[in-house]
Write a protein that holds these residues in place. Sequence first.
Motif, PDB file in Angstrom:
ATOM      1  N   GLU A 166       2.601  -7.932  -7.408  1.00  0.00           N
ATOM      2  CA  GLU A 166       2.150  -6.932  -6.445  1.00  0.00           C
ATOM      3  C   GLU A 166       2.626  -5.580  -6.949  1.00  0.00           C
ATOM      4  N   CYS A 167       1.695  -4.673  -7.154  1.00  0.00           N
ATOM      5  CA  CYS A 167       1.994  -3.413  -7.856  1.00  0.00           C
ATOM      6  C   CYS A 167       2.275  -2.280  -6.878  1.00  0.00           C
ATOM      7  N   GLY A 168       3.545  -2.175  -6.509  1.00  0.00           N
ATOM      8  CA  GLY A 168       3.973  -1.133  -5.589  1.00  0.00           C
ATOM      9  C   GLY A 168       4.129  -1.656  -4.176  1.00  0.00           C
ATOM     10  N   ASN A 169       5.011  -1.012  -3.419  1.00  0.00           N
ATOM     11  CA  ASN A 169       5.293  -1.441  -2.050  1.00  0.00           C
ATOM     12  C   ASN A 169       5.023  -0.308  -1.064  1.00  0.00           C
ATOM     13  N   GLU A 170       3.970  -0.461  -0.258  1.00  0.00           N
ATOM     14  CA  GLU A 170       3.628   0.497   0.788  1.00  0.00           C
ATOM     15  C   GLU A 170       3.504   1.921   0.242  1.00  0.00           C
ATOM     16  N   CYS A 220      -3.073  -9.078 -10.304  1.00  0.00           N
ATOM     17  CA  CYS A 220      -2.337  -7.931  -9.788  1.00  0.00           C
ATOM     18  C   CYS A 220      -2.875  -7.524  -8.425  1.00  0.00           C
ATOM     19  N   GLY A 221      -1.967  -7.340  -7.471  1.00  0.00           N
ATOM     20  CA  GLY A 221      -2.343  -6.914  -6.132  1.00  0.00           C
ATOM     21  C   GLY A 221      -1.884  -5.500  -5.837  1.00  0.00           C
ATOM     22  N   ILE A 222      -2.622  -4.830  -4.957  1.00  0.00           N
ATOM     23  CA  ILE A 222      -2.218  -3.539  -4.418  1.00  0.00           C
ATOM     24  C   ILE A 222      -2.106  -3.721  -2.918  1.00  0.00           C
ATOM     25  N   ASN A 223      -0.975  -3.277  -2.320  1.00  0.00           N
ATOM     26  CA  ASN A 223      -0.824  -3.524  -0.887  1.00  0.00           C
ATOM     27  C   ASN A 223      -1.037  -2.284  -0.040  1.00  0.00           C
ATOM     28  N   PHE A 224      -1.487  -2.551   1.178  1.00  0.00           N
ATOM     29  CA  PHE A 224      -1.778  -1.516   2.159  1.00  0.00           C
ATOM     30  C   PHE A 224      -1.136  -1.901   3.488  1.00  0.00           C
ATOM     31  N   CYS A 225      -1.060  -0.936   4.399  1.00  0.00           N
ATOM     32  CA  CYS A 225      -0.411  -1.145   5.695  1.00  0.00           C
ATOM     33  C   CYS A 225      -1.341  -0.732   6.829  1.00  0.00           C
ATOM     34  N   VAL A 226      -0.922  -1.044   8.031  1.00  0.00           N
ATOM     35  CA  VAL A 226      -1.575  -0.579   9.244  1.00  0.00           C
ATOM     36  C   VAL A 226      -3.078  -0.855   9.140  1.00  0.00           C
ATOM     37  N   ASN A 227      -3.906   0.204   9.062  1.00  0.00           N
ATOM     38  CA  ASN A 227      -5.356   0.055   8.949  1.00  0.00           C
ATOM     39  C   ASN A 227      -5.860   0.945   7.818  1.00  0.00           C
ATOM     40  N   ASP A 228      -5.202   0.871   6.674  1.00  0.00           N
ATOM     41  CA  ASP A 228      -5.434   1.811   5.578  1.00  0.00           C
ATOM     42  C   ASP A 228      -6.700   1.544   4.757  1.00  0.00           C
ATOM     43  N   VAL A 229      -7.806   1.193   5.418  1.00  0.00           N
ATOM     44  CA  VAL A 229      -9.048   0.990   4.680  1.00  0.00           C
ATOM     45  C   VAL A 229      -9.573   2.306   4.115  1.00  0.00           C
TER      46      VAL A 229
END
Length: 521
Positions: free
Chosen positions: A319-323, A372-381
């Motif tokens: 996972e590439c990066g956290n929040e 590789c994943g990129i992560n998002f939070c809340v409703n970050d579409v």
Amino acid sequence: MVKRRQFIGCLTAFGASALLTACGGGGSSEEGGSANSASPNATNKATAKSASAHNTSIPPASSLTDGNGDVWTLSGGSVYKNGQKAGNNYNVSLVLFYGNTIYHEGTGGQFYGWTGSGWVSCNDPRLGGTSADGTTLPTASYIIDKSAAIWTLVNGVIYCNGATVGNTYNVTLVLWYGGKIYHCGTGGQFYVNADVSQQWLPCNDPRTAISAPAGMFYGMNGHFDYTYTPSKLVSILQAMGCTSYRVGCTADQIQLDAVSKIAKAFQSAGMTLVVLINQGVYDNNGRVWNSESTAYSEGFSAAQTIANTMKPYGVTIYECGNELTRQDATVNDFTYAGTKASDFNNANWPAMRGVMRGMIDGVKSVQPDAKCGINFCVNDVGASDALWDGMQPDGSGGYPKVRWDITTWHNYEVYGDLLSLGTDGAGPGFDLPTYCKARYGVPFIVTEWNTGPEQTQAYRGSYITSKLGDYYQARKTHNIQAVMYYVLDSGNDTYGIMLNGTPMNPPYSAFTSFTSSHPDN
């Protein structure tokens, strides 16, 4: 977990349709009040024996009697209640008693419902409420979305409340699915409307069921500096029914050594280790990287070092990066839901994009087949769409695209239900994994989920059972590869499911009970 926030609901009132009436039109409103201050459903329930029959209207009737015995009439284009003009209304052509509520329609086609003290704009109640999931045009004559907007298809062009939405033509299918409007044209390409004010975004048919690979669905988060030995960690997770584990790591040698020992133990146990590459958007002095190329180089170097260390131990998911979308430098306001690209910092966007691209390329330089994943939070579409399409928050395009192999998301209870996520944190919800499946076409992993730290352990146990049930049911259609609880041990009773090796109940028993009775297959 991203900073605590309080969502602000903000439902848009739409204008009246020239084709079908819809909420938010003008022409008649409660005097001195907002047209959106109440719901027409707030009127009195039918109690009187003399009430008019459901769906009675003036004309042809000369009067209506509501459930309280009040008599309604229409004279000179105005509505009267017991002989007195009912609120502020004019140019009325129809009065309707429907579902124990009095409605009226003006010459412009807009409907209003009586609240007990005034009128509120609404749809013609005879059209029904929100359309059933899967409703299509032209099979149906219209679609009503969760905001009560009415969508129609006329001569291959899409209309919302009588106005065109973007540039559409040769449309053969309009689809209401998972809380979103999709369309397909004669060429077979699907598009989704992320927001009624935005252009259509290309996607796949959201109805296509995609099942992510089995074998790592039940996951857990942890930290590299736990006092648990790697073998003890494996034993704890196996006893809980977990098959995957997420742990963060920087290029620091101490962390590399600790995580590589964990990776070796997981390899021997046949379990999946997801390594979070903890590279941010700031330099050692706390300043945002001064250019996209500098950020890319830093991300590439850190990821390459970590992948080189983990490769011998069978790690294949990173996972590439956290929040990263939820840093002080990247989001304009933490109260924003993230549904619009403009919710994010335009000036610092290139640094974030650069470090994300660098991490992905750094891993691939060592392990071309790694995911590789990129992560998002809340409703970050708004952020995920802009990164995927090479857009800036200011709407400009043509920039490098960030293309990940796995969409990863953090979903804490305060953010809303992932399968019906509010468009502004509290508004009408949509199915986020379905949207991501259609837009990006890659597996989906919930890499952090939990309720809030203030909740009791009894509440947390019930929440675990409920959410695992939702995720488990959706895994075979929504392309959900894993859901990773946060966290194994938080050092206190805020998030952890264990404390210093001792299970915390009821959360622990709720988790293990579910995994034992619901196989990951």
